[in-house]
Design a protein around this motif. Structure first.
Motif, short mmCIF file in Angstrom:
data_model
loop_
_atom_site.label_atom_id
_atom_site.label_comp_id
_atom_site.label_asym_id
_atom_site.label_seq_id
_atom_site.Cartn_x
_atom_site.Cartn_y
_atom_site.Cartn_z
N UNK A 1 0.85 -1.20 0.00
CA UNK A 1 0.00 0.00 0.00
C UNK A 1 0.88 1.25 0.00
N UNK A 2 1.90 1.26 0.84
CA UNK A 2 2.79 2.42 0.93
C UNK A 2 3.45 2.70 -0.42
N UNK A 3 3.97 1.66 -1.06
CA UNK A 3 4.62 1.83 -2.37
C UNK A 3 3.63 2.34 -3.42
N UNK A 4 2.41 1.80 -3.41
CA UNK A 4 1.41 2.27 -4.36
C UNK A 4 1.13 3.75 -4.15
N UNK A 5 0.90 4.16 -2.92
CA UNK A 5 0.57 5.56 -2.65
C UNK A 5 1.73 6.49 -2.99
N UNK A 6 2.96 6.00 -2.83
CA UNK A 6 4.13 6.82 -3.17
C UNK A 6 4.24 7.03 -4.68
N UNK A 7 3.67 6.13 -5.48
CA UNK A 7 3.74 6.30 -6.93
C UNK A 7 2.73 7.32 -7.44
N UNK A 8 1.73 7.65 -6.62
CA UNK A 8 0.71 8.60 -7.05
C UNK A 8 1.27 10.01 -7.04
N UNK A 9 1.05 10.71 -8.13
CA UNK A 9 1.51 12.09 -8.20
C UNK A 9 0.44 13.04 -7.70
N UNK A 10 -0.80 12.58 -7.71
CA UNK A 10 -1.89 13.44 -7.26
C UNK A 10 -2.21 13.19 -5.79
N UNK A 11 -2.99 14.10 -5.23
CA UNK A 11 -3.42 13.92 -3.86
C UNK A 11 -4.37 12.73 -3.75
N UNK A 12 -4.47 12.23 -2.56
CA UNK A 12 -5.33 11.10 -2.26
C UNK A 12 -6.67 11.64 -1.77
N UNK A 13 -7.74 10.96 -2.11
CA UNK A 13 -9.07 11.34 -1.65
C UNK A 13 -9.59 10.29 -0.69
N UNK A 14 -10.27 10.76 0.36
CA UNK A 14 -11.01 9.86 1.23
C UNK A 14 -12.41 10.45 1.44
N UNK A 15 -13.42 9.61 1.55
CA UNK A 15 -14.76 10.11 1.84
C UNK A 15 -14.89 10.47 3.32
N UNK A 16 -15.81 11.34 3.61
CA UNK A 16 -16.10 11.74 4.99
C UNK A 16 -16.33 10.52 5.89
N UNK A 17 -17.00 9.49 5.35
CA UNK A 17 -17.32 8.30 6.15
C UNK A 17 -16.05 7.56 6.57
N UNK A 18 -15.04 7.55 5.72
CA UNK A 18 -13.77 6.91 6.06
C UNK A 18 -13.12 7.66 7.22
#
Length: 130
Positions: A22-39
């Protein structure tokens, strides 16, 4: 809003646990991450119920610095109602918060990253199962 990915609670928890995939995947993202309010609500709940709430709240606050929290509006509510109706007709209800998470995913056309298999019951949901 930027980014095309939406994280379910279980993916954020895996990140907090140091899951290297998961960490490696998120590090490859150039854009910001989104989470819903419920999360975010589920993360706070887990923190307050834990043995060390201060540690977990600090972890959430640090995570929030690199993500967008998407809130519900009338369009989200409509998506939620459509999802819930379809699931009830199938006889396959899922947890209420997960319907809100799916509604946010559909509303903003975001790929939902999750470990939960029950999201597959929702038609036309852009899903990345882990």
């Amino acid at each position: 809003m930027t980014g095309s990915n939406l994280l379910d609670t279980n993916i954020v928890i895996e990140l907090f646990k140091g899951n290297s995939t998961i960490t490696e995947f998120l590090e490859t993202l150039e854009e910001e991450i989104n989470i819903p309010f419920a999360v975010l609500g589920e993360l706070y709940l887990g923190s307050y119920r834990s043995a060390n709430p201060k540690k977990h709240i600090k972890q959430i606050n640090s995570f929030l610095e690199r993500c967008n929290v998407l809130i519900a509006d009338d369009e989200t509510a409509n998506h939620n109602a459509l999802i819930k109706t379809a699931l009830l007709q199938k006889g396959k209800p899922i947890p209420e918060n997960d319907m809100w998470i799916a509604a946010v995913s559909k509303q903003f056309d975001l790929k939902l990253h999750t470990k939960d298999k029950h999201f597959k019951e929702i038609d036309n949901l852009n899903l990345q199962s882990w």
